[in-house]
Write a protein that holds these residues in place. Sequence first.
Motif, PDB file in Angstrom:
ATOM      1  N   PRO A   1     -15.051  -3.103 -15.756  1.00  0.00           N
ATOM      2  CA  PRO A   1     -16.277  -2.360 -16.091  1.00  0.00           C
ATOM      3  C   PRO A   1     -16.664  -1.375 -14.988  1.00  0.00           C
ATOM      4  N   ALA A   2     -17.060  -0.170 -15.406  1.00  0.00           N
ATOM      5  CA  ALA A   2     -17.404   0.892 -14.459  1.00  0.00           C
ATOM      6  C   ALA A   2     -18.665   0.587 -13.687  1.00  0.00           C
ATOM      7  N   THR A   3     -19.465  -0.371 -14.153  1.00  0.00           N
ATOM      8  CA  THR A   3     -20.715  -0.703 -13.474  1.00  0.00           C
ATOM      9  C   THR A   3     -20.549  -1.783 -12.412  1.00  0.00           C
ATOM     10  N   ASP A   4     -19.366  -2.393 -12.325  1.00  0.00           N
ATOM     11  CA  ASP A   4     -19.147  -3.446 -11.333  1.00  0.00           C
ATOM     12  C   ASP A   4     -19.084  -2.860  -9.924  1.00  0.00           C
ATOM     13  N   ARG A   5     -19.424  -3.696  -8.962  1.00  0.00           N
ATOM     14  CA  ARG A   5     -19.310  -3.258  -7.567  1.00  0.00           C
ATOM     15  C   ARG A   5     -17.851  -3.067  -7.171  1.00  0.00           C
ATOM     16  N   LEU A   6     -16.974  -3.926  -7.651  1.00  0.00           N
ATOM     17  CA  LEU A   6     -15.532  -3.788  -7.458  1.00  0.00           C
ATOM     18  C   LEU A   6     -14.922  -3.382  -8.788  1.00  0.00           C
ATOM     19  N   ARG A   7     -14.289  -2.235  -8.813  1.00  0.00           N
ATOM     20  CA  ARG A   7     -13.700  -1.698 -10.043  1.00  0.00           C
ATOM     21  C   ARG A   7     -12.190  -1.552  -9.858  1.00  0.00           C
TER      22      ARG A   7
ATOM     23  N   ASP B   1      16.968  11.131 -16.487  1.00  0.00           N
ATOM     24  CA  ASP B   1      16.086  10.655 -15.417  1.00  0.00           C
ATOM     25  C   ASP B   1      15.229   9.522 -15.973  1.00  0.00           C
ATOM     26  N   ARG B   2      15.237   8.374 -15.297  1.00  0.00           N
ATOM     27  CA  ARG B   2      14.430   7.227 -15.711  1.00  0.00           C
ATOM     28  C   ARG B   2      13.455   6.872 -14.598  1.00  0.00           C
ATOM     29  N   ASP B   3      12.228   6.560 -14.991  1.00  0.00           N
ATOM     30  CA  ASP B   3      11.199   6.172 -14.031  1.00  0.00           C
ATOM     31  C   ASP B   3      10.525   4.891 -14.503  1.00  0.00           C
ATOM     32  N   TYR B   4      10.402   3.929 -13.594  1.00  0.00           N
ATOM     33  CA  TYR B   4       9.686   2.683 -13.850  1.00  0.00           C
ATOM     34  C   TYR B   4       8.627   2.551 -12.757  1.00  0.00           C
ATOM     35  N   ALA B   5       7.402   2.195 -13.127  1.00  0.00           N
ATOM     36  CA  ALA B   5       6.353   2.117 -12.109  1.00  0.00           C
ATOM     37  C   ALA B   5       5.305   1.089 -12.489  1.00  0.00           C
ATOM     38  N   ALA B   6       4.714   0.508 -11.454  1.00  0.00           N
ATOM     39  CA  ALA B   6       3.509  -0.318 -11.582  1.00  0.00           C
ATOM     40  C   ALA B   6       2.484   0.245 -10.611  1.00  0.00           C
ATOM     41  N   PHE B   7       1.241   0.380 -11.066  1.00  0.00           N
ATOM     42  CA  PHE B   7       0.249   1.027 -10.215  1.00  0.00           C
ATOM     43  C   PHE B   7      -1.081   0.301 -10.301  1.00  0.00           C
ATOM     44  N   GLY B   8      -1.882   0.502  -9.275  1.00  0.00           N
ATOM     45  CA  GLY B   8      -3.215  -0.072  -9.255  1.00  0.00           C
ATOM     46  C   GLY B   8      -4.109   0.722  -8.330  1.00  0.00           C
ATOM     47  N   GLN B   9      -5.351   0.840  -8.702  1.00  0.00           N
ATOM     48  CA  GLN B   9      -6.331   1.517  -7.857  1.00  0.00           C
ATOM     49  C   GLN B   9      -7.652   0.752  -7.939  1.00  0.00           C
ATOM     50  N   ALA B  10      -8.198   0.426  -6.786  1.00  0.00           N
ATOM     51  CA  ALA B  10      -9.437  -0.344  -6.716  1.00  0.00           C
ATOM     52  C   ALA B  10     -10.502   0.473  -6.002  1.00  0.00           C
ATOM     53  N   GLU B  11     -11.742   0.358  -6.492  1.00  0.00           N
ATOM     54  CA  GLU B  11     -12.898   0.978  -5.849  1.00  0.00           C
ATOM     55  C   GLU B  11     -13.891  -0.135  -5.518  1.00  0.00           C
ATOM     56  N   PHE B  12     -14.396  -0.075  -4.288  1.00  0.00           N
ATOM     57  CA  PHE B  12     -15.354  -1.093  -3.857  1.00  0.00           C
ATOM     58  C   PHE B  12     -16.554  -0.419  -3.211  1.00  0.00           C
TER      59      PHE B  12
ATOM     60  N   ILE C   1     -19.062  -0.520  -0.789  1.00  0.00           N
ATOM     61  CA  ILE C   1     -19.443  -1.217   0.440  1.00  0.00           C
ATOM     62  C   ILE C   1     -20.965  -1.321   0.515  1.00  0.00           C
ATOM     63  N   THR C   2     -21.610  -0.214   0.202  1.00  0.00           N
ATOM     64  CA  THR C   2     -23.055  -0.164  -0.010  1.00  0.00           C
ATOM     65  C   THR C   2     -23.258   0.624  -1.296  1.00  0.00           C
ATOM     66  N   PRO C   3     -24.473   0.713  -1.819  1.00  0.00           N
ATOM     67  CA  PRO C   3     -24.668   1.501  -3.040  1.00  0.00           C
ATOM     68  C   PRO C   3     -24.232   2.958  -2.906  1.00  0.00           C
ATOM     69  N   ASP C   4     -24.141   3.465  -1.655  1.00  0.00           N
ATOM     70  CA  ASP C   4     -23.802   4.874  -1.456  1.00  0.00           C
ATOM     71  C   ASP C   4     -22.457   5.091  -0.777  1.00  0.00           C
ATOM     72  N   LEU C   5     -21.789   4.036  -0.352  1.00  0.00           N
ATOM     73  CA  LEU C   5     -20.522   4.155   0.370  1.00  0.00           C
ATOM     74  C   LEU C   5     -19.450   3.390  -0.391  1.00  0.00           C
ATOM     75  N   THR C   6     -18.399   4.119  -0.822  1.00  0.00           N
ATOM     76  CA  THR C   6     -17.356   3.523  -1.675  1.00  0.00           C
ATOM     77  C   THR C   6     -15.986   3.733  -1.046  1.00  0.00           C
ATOM     78  N   LEU C   7     -15.223   2.656  -1.009  1.00  0.00           N
ATOM     79  CA  LEU C   7     -13.845   2.702  -0.534  1.00  0.00           C
ATOM     80  C   LEU C   7     -12.908   2.581  -1.728  1.00  0.00           C
ATOM     81  N   THR C   8     -11.932   3.474  -1.809  1.00  0.00           N
ATOM     82  CA  THR C   8     -10.922   3.439  -2.871  1.00  0.00           C
ATOM     83  C   THR C   8      -9.546   3.268  -2.243  1.00  0.00           C
ATOM     84  N   ALA C   9      -8.742   2.396  -2.821  1.00  0.00           N
ATOM     85  CA  ALA C   9      -7.369   2.202  -2.365  1.00  0.00           C
ATOM     86  C   ALA C   9      -6.469   2.104  -3.589  1.00  0.00           C
TER      87      ALA C   9
END
Length: 799
Positions: free
Chosen positions: A402-408, A461-472, A474-482
């Motif tokens: 959910p887009a409203t979660d603190r950790l997405r 050409d063949r491509d296989y991939a697994a991906f993930g991106q997390a947003e957290f 840290i405060t309501p105004d500071l967000t870390l994405t990896a």
Amino acid sequence: MNSGRISNIRSILAALLTSSALAASPAFAQSAAEDTASSGGDIIVTAQKREQNLQDVPISIQALGETRLENAQVSSFDDYAKMLPSVSFQSFGPSQAQISFRGVTSGGDGLRIGPLPTAGLYVDEIPVSTIAGAVDFHIYDVARVEALSGPQGTLFGASSLSGTLRIITNKPDATAFSGAVDAEINKYGKGDMGGQMEGYLNLPLSERAALRVVGFYRKEGGYIDNIPGTRTFTLDDAASDPDNLTNLTVSNGALVENDYNDIETYGGRAALKIDLDEDWTVTPQVIYQRQRANGGFLFDPRKGDLKVTDYLPSKNLDRWYQAALTIEGKLSDWDIVYSGGYFERKVDSTSDYSYYTVAYDTYGYYATYFPDANGNFIDPTQNSILGDKFTKQTHEIRVSSPATDRLRLTAGLFYQRQTDKVSADYQVQGISSIPTPIWFTPYPTSIYLDSIFHTRIDRVDRDYAAFGQAEFDITPDLTLTAGVRGFIAKNTIFGYSGLFSTNYDPAVCVPTAQTDRPCNNVDKKNDESGVTYKFNLRWKVTDDAMVYATLSKGFRPGGNNRRASVNPFKSDTLTNYEVGAKTSIGPFTFNAAAFYQKWKDLQFGLVPLNNNGVTNTYNAGDARIYGAEGDISVRAGGLSLTAAGTYIDAKLTTDFCSIDPATLNVVCVPGETPAASKGTRLPIQPKFKGNLTARYEFPIGLSNTAFVQGSMLHQGGTRSFLTDADYAAVGPTKGFTSFDFSIGTTWDKWKIEAYIQNAFDKRGQLTWNTACATSFCGPYARIYPIKPQLFGLKLGTEF
């Protein structure tokens, strides 16, 4: 740090961002805020696989919305590429552009047996990138064009080394019936007439289903003249024939024509959206487009303005379709999206390759001396007949919390298999009928007719991939994405490529039952795996101001060279360090980014001397690229101002050494002059590219409106080729500035508009190109120009 200090820092940063927006030079831009200014609404993008307001996305992105595209009379790639300052391209004409972002190009991209593109091209959720030129998608009933600068490998994969270009179509709407019809006539100032018809229908089928159908036909007049000319071949015997008794003079009289480079494009698409219930939606879509471009789109300044002397006909026929399926739904409160598609594209291209013959006519050993049965000589003029059949099958499934979660979290799996059946014939008409070959043996069957060089390669050409991106948050105004993406890439090439009888010796060429080749002498594969990543820190200084910092890495797989003695080329990577800011203060919007990129093992296509024109791909060393890009927009009453610009400084950081003539591989010999030295500027991308648009809308009567609009576009000169020898043979392009103007009105559901593009008919130079290797054809290089002066009148209605 206490709350008072945080508040003070916020106040200082907000003041700085506000003052920047007020004082920013209109030369800098890189977002769709200009479309917001002209349409009065927010731009919603899906650059991070979620719907977000453009101003909340902490990456450098420009989104040209539907209103902006319509106001600029955009219908083709060249039309919108000039509005994207971070995008550069090299092209031979429609459907033949190699796209890059932020100067990440070596000028050697677009080879059919060579590197994958440095930039990804998507239609909605499905990639349509191909080598040898991007599809020229007709722009109509399009919601927006998104240009994502910098490596996008975490969410978009291996062909997004330098950035990703996305075309987002309008979707079916079950809430209301709607439609439109638009017509246009136009004429190049000194060229021919053209016009187009476009229309769409949105048909609600029920409360839960709708069908949207789009169709178009466009005819573009020509503006380049093929003028009369003659040339005399010495037939390789100048020294032994001082009296010129065997010289042969040929003429192009049968092909002389004014405005010979016309284009015909037609096609359409249909999308069906079905809401299975409140949570699940299925959207199948089919797109088809056919484009035929006659003549060439480069001119020879030695012959005159917009003039050439071609001795053989040229055309490019491009047909493609895409069948796509998107399934969207929910499991609990998580979003699930499947997107899959099958894409097929056929390109047949014929071009005048005669300057290759001209160059070799003086070498004393090549194909210009062909006596027929009567002792006369056939015309040795050579043409190229190229064909590609591309297929691309893609599947992606991803889940999002959910887009409203603190950790997405967004995570998924991706699979792609793309193929290219490459065919190439370089022909001298009548050579198969000469009775006594002097220096070669013709191909053994009549299938190859007049070919002197023949290629049939199957590339996969063949491509296989697994991906993930997390947003957290840290405060309501500071967000870390990896984000991270793990991948496996596989490339194979198999088939035949060779010159005359030299390359189908049974001792080195495996017999085959296939009738389109004499045997198989190419069988190579290359497998790679790796990881790309992205880290981003975003701080919402205020509700209207945001700063961010990004570290990201992009990857492009390596591949194979067709010659047995030439090594495979390695993957190249791009590491991006970026800081940026976005702010909206009342009627002002300002976005900016500064970046530093390290390009390692850049892939480069080069034709070594005495290699029969065969291009090999090498890793040319490392490069660094730094620059800044930004945008500004403001609306005051009926007046809106928008601007965008990018500054790029891109150079090699290592020497690109020379080619060993024995092995045809790159070697570094102490004391030997490299092909391109450390500090050499990368080609194609200008140091500065920018645009400025002013639009004024005002009422007429009680309910009608009118407008006037003017745009200025500027870009600096470029280095044409990477290597010093090629650059010396051709030289740089020159910088240019052009202007577009339009005026129109709307009443009820009708609109009428008149425009003039390139109003002062400036001959802007986009690239210098050669028909064959620059070492041979450099003296005959031609210019790919911006479109010349174009007048148009448009009439449309909505219902």
